[in-house]
Design a protein around this motif. Structure first.
Motif, PDB file in Angstrom:
ATOM      1  N   GLY A  12     -41.621  -4.338  64.555  1.00  0.00           N
ATOM      2  CA  GLY A  12     -42.075  -3.994  63.211  1.00  0.00           C
ATOM      3  C   GLY A  12     -43.496  -4.415  62.948  1.00  0.00           C
ATOM      4  O   GLY A  12     -43.728  -5.350  62.172  1.00  0.00           O
ATOM      5  N   PRO A  13     -44.474  -3.763  63.565  1.00  0.00           N
ATOM      6  CA  PRO A  13     -45.873  -4.186  63.399  1.00  0.00           C
ATOM      7  C   PRO A  13     -46.520  -3.604  62.153  1.00  0.00           C
ATOM      8  O   PRO A  13     -46.074  -2.582  61.619  1.00  0.00           O
ATOM      9  N   PRO A  14     -47.612  -4.217  61.691  1.00  0.00           N
ATOM     10  CA  PRO A  14     -48.444  -3.569  60.671  1.00  0.00           C
ATOM     11  C   PRO A  14     -49.244  -2.447  61.326  1.00  0.00           C
ATOM     12  O   PRO A  14     -49.573  -2.513  62.509  1.00  0.00           O
ATOM     13  N   ILE A  15     -49.512  -1.414  60.574  1.00  0.00           N
ATOM     14  CA  ILE A  15     -50.347  -0.308  61.030  1.00  0.00           C
ATOM     15  C   ILE A  15     -51.342   0.006  59.925  1.00  0.00           C
ATOM     16  O   ILE A  15     -51.323  -0.626  58.862  1.00  0.00           O
ATOM     17  N   GLU A  16     -52.207   0.959  60.167  1.00  0.00           N
ATOM     18  CA  GLU A  16     -53.190   1.318  59.152  1.00  0.00           C
ATOM     19  C   GLU A  16     -52.487   1.750  57.870  1.00  0.00           C
ATOM     20  O   GLU A  16     -51.634   2.637  57.869  1.00  0.00           O
ATOM     21  N   ASN A  17     -52.818   1.087  56.776  1.00  0.00           N
ATOM     22  CA  ASN A  17     -52.292   1.382  55.443  1.00  0.00           C
ATOM     23  C   ASN A  17     -50.804   1.076  55.283  1.00  0.00           C
ATOM     24  O   ASN A  17     -50.206   1.469  54.282  1.00  0.00           O
ATOM     25  N   GLY A  18     -50.174   0.389  56.231  1.00  0.00           N
ATOM     26  CA  GLY A  18     -48.764   0.127  56.041  1.00  0.00           C
ATOM     27  C   GLY A  18     -48.122  -0.610  57.202  1.00  0.00           C
ATOM     28  O   GLY A  18     -48.743  -1.436  57.866  1.00  0.00           O
ATOM     29  N   PHE A  19     -46.855  -0.277  57.451  1.00  0.00           N
ATOM     30  CA  PHE A  19     -46.078  -0.935  58.500  1.00  0.00           C
ATOM     31  C   PHE A  19     -44.921  -0.015  58.857  1.00  0.00           C
ATOM     32  O   PHE A  19     -44.632   0.974  58.173  1.00  0.00           O
ATOM     33  N   TYR A  20     -44.242  -0.337  59.944  1.00  0.00           N
ATOM     34  CA  TYR A  20     -42.963   0.304  60.247  1.00  0.00           C
ATOM     35  C   TYR A  20     -42.057  -0.711  60.915  1.00  0.00           C
ATOM     36  O   TYR A  20     -42.494  -1.775  61.349  1.00  0.00           O
ATOM     37  N   TYR A  21     -40.789  -0.380  60.981  1.00  0.00           N
ATOM     38  CA  TYR A  21     -39.838  -1.166  61.779  1.00  0.00           C
ATOM     39  C   TYR A  21     -38.852  -0.183  62.415  1.00  0.00           C
ATOM     40  O   TYR A  21     -38.393   0.745  61.759  1.00  0.00           O
ATOM     41  N   ASP A  22     -38.567  -0.418  63.717  1.00  0.00           N
ATOM     42  CA  ASP A  22     -37.638   0.426  64.458  1.00  0.00           C
ATOM     43  C   ASP A  22     -36.255  -0.221  64.508  1.00  0.00           C
ATOM     44  O   ASP A  22     -36.140  -1.440  64.735  1.00  0.00           O
ATOM     45  N   PHE A  23     -35.223   0.620  64.341  1.00  0.00           N
ATOM     46  CA  PHE A  23     -33.851   0.125  64.333  1.00  0.00           C
ATOM     47  C   PHE A  23     -32.970   1.020  65.195  1.00  0.00           C
ATOM     48  O   PHE A  23     -33.145   2.247  65.221  1.00  0.00           O
ATOM     49  N   ASP A  24     -32.021   0.396  65.854  1.00  0.00           N
ATOM     50  CA  ASP A  24     -30.972   1.127  66.557  1.00  0.00           C
ATOM     51  C   ASP A  24     -29.755   1.114  65.652  1.00  0.00           C
ATOM     52  O   ASP A  24     -29.121   0.071  65.451  1.00  0.00           O
ATOM     53  N   VAL A  25     -29.463   2.277  65.067  1.00  0.00           N
ATOM     54  CA  VAL A  25     -28.331   2.403  64.143  1.00  0.00           C
ATOM     55  C   VAL A  25     -27.495   3.604  64.553  1.00  0.00           C
ATOM     56  O   VAL A  25     -27.974   4.516  65.238  1.00  0.00           O
ATOM     57  N   SER A  26     -26.253   3.612  64.125  1.00  0.00           N
ATOM     58  CA  SER A  26     -25.331   4.678  64.553  1.00  0.00           C
ATOM     59  C   SER A  26     -25.620   6.003  63.882  1.00  0.00           C
ATOM     60  O   SER A  26     -25.396   7.068  64.459  1.00  0.00           O
ATOM     61  N   GLU A  27     -26.149   5.981  62.658  1.00  0.00           N
ATOM     62  CA  GLU A  27     -26.450   7.200  61.916  1.00  0.00           C
ATOM     63  C   GLU A  27     -27.869   7.136  61.372  1.00  0.00           C
ATOM     64  O   GLU A  27     -28.349   6.054  61.020  1.00  0.00           O
ATOM     65  N   PRO A  28     -28.564   8.281  61.298  1.00  0.00           N
ATOM     66  CA  PRO A  28     -29.921   8.279  60.730  1.00  0.00           C
ATOM     67  C   PRO A  28     -29.927   7.791  59.288  1.00  0.00           C
ATOM     68  O   PRO A  28     -28.966   7.995  58.540  1.00  0.00           O
ATOM     69  N   PHE A  29     -31.016   7.145  58.899  1.00  0.00           N
ATOM     70  CA  PHE A  29     -31.174   6.719  57.512  1.00  0.00           C
ATOM     71  C   PHE A  29     -31.358   7.931  56.611  1.00  0.00           C
ATOM     72  O   PHE A  29     -31.993   8.926  56.988  1.00  0.00           O
ATOM     73  N   THR A  30     -30.835   7.852  55.410  1.00  0.00           N
ATOM     74  CA  THR A  30     -30.959   8.922  54.424  1.00  0.00           C
ATOM     75  C   THR A  30     -31.923   8.508  53.326  1.00  0.00           C
ATOM     76  O   THR A  30     -32.234   7.316  53.169  1.00  0.00           O
ATOM     77  N   PRO A  31     -32.401   9.457  52.518  1.00  0.00           N
ATOM     78  CA  PRO A  31     -33.232   9.085  51.363  1.00  0.00           C
ATOM     79  C   PRO A  31     -32.524   8.101  50.437  1.00  0.00           C
ATOM     80  O   PRO A  31     -33.155   7.201  49.870  1.00  0.00           O
ATOM     81  N   GLU A  32     -31.213   8.250  50.305  1.00  0.00           N
ATOM     82  CA  GLU A  32     -30.450   7.321  49.470  1.00  0.00           C
ATOM     83  C   GLU A  32     -30.469   5.916  50.068  1.00  0.00           C
ATOM     84  O   GLU A  32     -30.526   4.908  49.346  1.00  0.00           O
ATOM     85  N   ASP A  33     -30.441   5.844  51.408  1.00  0.00           N
ATOM     86  CA  ASP A  33     -30.528   4.540  52.065  1.00  0.00           C
ATOM     87  C   ASP A  33     -31.855   3.850  51.736  1.00  0.00           C
ATOM     88  O   ASP A  33     -31.900   2.643  51.481  1.00  0.00           O
TER      89      ASP A  33
END
Length: 693
Positions: free
Chosen positions: A105-126
């Motif tokens: 989960g590094p910082p990037i230009e203007n923000g950040f991200y984090y990678d996850f191994d999950v059984s189902e894709p994240f939804t907008p509600e998530d």
């Protein structure tokens, strides 16, 4: 301790504040006692040692140490806030999805991200629910606490359920054993021999650990130092970017030092989306990327072709008037040429695979002549060297400036291809200048002035320079030559009057470069032209010229691509102007819109007169009502709309309608034709309006 505070000027910040941290004292305590730990956008989040290392405010030096104070509203401060926010996101994800496995989960230009191994894709509600959980964590004021492992085994034991973290630990172990280079993922770094660190999120009242992550840090003191954040989107990702690895879900977010700063960014982000050249290219019918052709290979439509041709023709005229000589080289060449230039040693990963051609066999199928490898060219410089070497050269010919609209092909991975701005096939307005060593500094200065003036012709006028220096793992030639080349570029850059910022290890393998960075209409920075100083390719190609004393000498080579590529520059201008190109570049410069059908002939005469002056004009005599036609051509970004009704016909006039909605009525036809022609011929980059016409 306030007397320890010093203030100095620096190129990146208006003020650099330093403070001496006494041995055995936490940095945060010293800062607070000095009255410097303020709240808000300028609060101190970390400190920087002289060697550039960033330290948490809980850091305790072994000896008195002078540090720089890093505020939240600096790029480094924002980066720390964003990485801390990435930890808060990961904590929220594992709270909501306990089986989720952590990537990085590094910082990037203007923000950040984090990678996850999950059984189902994240939804907008998530994402909505995760934001709520993150706000609770931040409001609780959890404390970030750094902790070093006493061994790799203890790290393995604690992270036994995190397979991706275990892989990072194994990489660290191999690097410590000298069996491979450490891989800097943004999560792991050496802290003394053989050490790894984690950061615990602690309950601020009880000190109980709530969550932790393997991490190199640094972090803000508590989660309350994250005043503004937002999760922005989800995408698919692969562990370490390799599609052969497991598929992950990547959540992106942004975080800022204040709500106001974040709001400004989100407005800019929305404006950037509105200006996205891929969307505008489709809406304005300028170009496309057909699946049948392949990813990264743009097709320019007639309207886009007009803009591109105008760009090229103006550039060509300027080059010829500046003493450049036009050349042309093939798209494909034998591999030996790129072995000679060392591109196959240092750049093969950026080249398309070879084609094996020209083999011969006898009647029995035996190979009598083996095949040779041919490559589509990734750059033009080796071929220009062959032109230079095609006959003897005299010092009287130098500087010799060769110029080409040369189409090149580079194998970009599918994940980084981005419309026109990152393509696989593109055309460079490429030039290579051969000069004497005595001429090179003046020639580079002239080239830089030429580059800036030509970029200004297209409406860009906010620049700074970047100096890219040698990558110690990827270069040819002698160190002293690199030092001399770099210092030459540094002198030219500093004398230019523009800000010159460092780009360590960013040079090509054959020489250092200055790149011109241009800011667009909404403040984004784009790398435009590059100017590279090269002593090494002339050596590899054994290029020579005859000096005034009859001796043979080696020329110096200057590589220079002004647009970077025509496609990329097209995309940048499209976003800079939000599709509303200046009149001289606009594919349709004038459209005639009659108020009613009976006035079409009057406008057709005006259109004919404009075309005789070289203006791209057309008559809209379709069946739509006038107001709909105006909306259509306003959406189509036509800069001059000419209207005509009964009064205009009677008085031999037209009315101007502009993109901003203003109107200028009753302009005599001859004056209207002259006004439009003059505007186009003068290559003004502002849009015509009632006020400036």
């Amino acid at each position: 301790m306030s007397e320890q505070l010093q203030t100095t000027s620096g190129p990146a910040e208006s003020q650099v504040r330093t403070l001496t941290i006494p041995a055995g004292e936490p940095a945060g305590k010293t800062i607070a006692e000095a009255g410097l730990q303020t709240k808000g956008a300028d609060q101190i989040v970390v400190v920087r040692e002289r060697d550039g290392s960033l330290r948490d405010l809980s850091w305790v030096p072994d000896s008195d140490t002078e540090v720089e104070l890093v505020a939240a509203n600096t790029e480094e401060g924002r980066s720390v806030i964003r990485h801390s926010c990435a930890h808060v996101l990961a904590q929220a994800v594992q709270d909501m999805f306990p089986e989720a496995k952590l990537g990085i989960g590094p910082p990037i230009e203007n923000g950040f991200y984090y990678d996850f191994d999950v059984s189902e894709p994240f939804t907008p509600e998530d994402l909505t629910e995760l934001e709520k959980r993150m706000k609770k964590i931040i409001k609780a004021g959890q404390r970030f606490s750094r902790r070093a492992y006493d061994s790799l085994d203890s790290a393995r034991a604690e992270l036994a359920d995190e397979p991706y973290k275990l892989e990072l630990i194994e990489d660290k172990g191999r690097a410590d054993a000298g069996e491979g280079a450490a891989i800097d993922t943004g999560e792991v770094m050496e802290v003394g021999a053989g050490q790894l660190t984690s950061y615990d999120n602690l309950n601020p009242r009880t000190g109980e650990r709530i969550w932790f992550d393997l991490c190199r840090g640094p972090h803000v003191p508590t989660t309350k130092f994250i005043p503004a954040f937002k999760l922005t989107r989800v995408s698919a990702a692969y562990w370490r970017g390799d599609q052969a690895n497991a598929g992950l879900q990547r959540i992106y977010g942004t975080a800022w030092e204040s709500t106001e700063a974040q709001d400004e960014y989100l407005v800019r982000l929305k404006e950037a989306e509105r200006r996205d050249h891929r969307r505008l290219g489709s809406e304005l019918d300028l170009f496309s990327f057909p699946d049948e052709v392949g990813s990264g290979f743009p097709m320019f439509h007639p309207r886009g072709g007009i803009i591109r041709n105008e760009m090229e023709q103006h550039s060509l005229r300027r080059h010829l008037s500046a003493g450049y000589q036009l050349v042309n080289t093939p798209h494909v060449t034998k591999g030996d040429l790129f072995r000679k230039s060392q591109h196959l040693n240092w750049y093969s990963e950026g080249m398309f695979p070879p084609m094996m051609l020209d083999d011969e066999t006898d009647d029995e199928g035996n190979v009598t002549k083996p095949a040779q490898d041919y490559y589509v060219k990734p750059m033009n410089c080796p071929m220009h060297n062959l032109i230079f070497d095609s006959r003897g050269r005299s010092y009287r010919e130098l500087p010799l400036r060769m110029f080409e609209f040369g189409t090149v092909y580079r194998y970009e991975k599918s994940g980084v291809i981005h419309g026109l701005t990152r393509a696989r096939g593109f055309t460079q307005d490429d030039a290579h200048i051969y000069c004497t060593e005595e001429q090179m500094e003046a020639e580079i200065s002239t080239v830089l002035q030429f580059v800036i003036s030509l970029l200004r012709d297209y409406g860009l006028d906010d620049f700074y320079l970047e100096l890219s220096t040698k990558d110690p793992k990827k270069y040819v030639g002698e160190d002293d030559v690199w030092e001399r080349s770099t210092e030459t570029l540094r002198r030219v850059g500093e004398a230019s009057g523009f800000e010159l910022v460092p780009d360590p290890e960013g040079a090509a393998f054959y020489g250092p470069k200055i790149s011109v960075q241009a800011r667009d209409a909404i403040g984004r920075t784009w790398q435009m032209s590059t100017v590279q100083l090269d002593f090494n390719l002339p050596e590899l190609f054994d290029l020579q010229y005859t000096a005034s004393d009859g001796s043979k000498k080696r020329p110096v080579m200057i590589h220079r691509a002004l647009f970077g590529s025509i496609e990329r520059f097209f995309g940048v201008l499209l976003e800079h102007y939000a599709g509303a190109f200046p009149v001289w570049l606009s594919p349709t410069q004038v459209v005639g819109i009659p108020v009613a059908d009976e006035f079409a002939d009057h406008l057709q005469g005006v259109i004919t007169s404009l075309r005789a002056r070289g203006i791209r004009a057309e008559l809209d005599d379709g069946s739509d009502r006038m107001q709909k036609k105006i909306r259509t051509h306003t959406t189509g970004k036509v800069p001059f709309m000419l209207l005509a009704g009964a009064r205009d016909v009677e008085s031999g006039a037209v009315s101007f309608r502009f993109l901003d909605g203003t109107q200028y009525n009753g302009v005599p036809v001859s004056q209207a034709v002259e006004t439009i022609a003059h505007w186009a011929e003068s290559r003004r980059n502002d849009q015509p309006t009632e006020e400036n016409l």
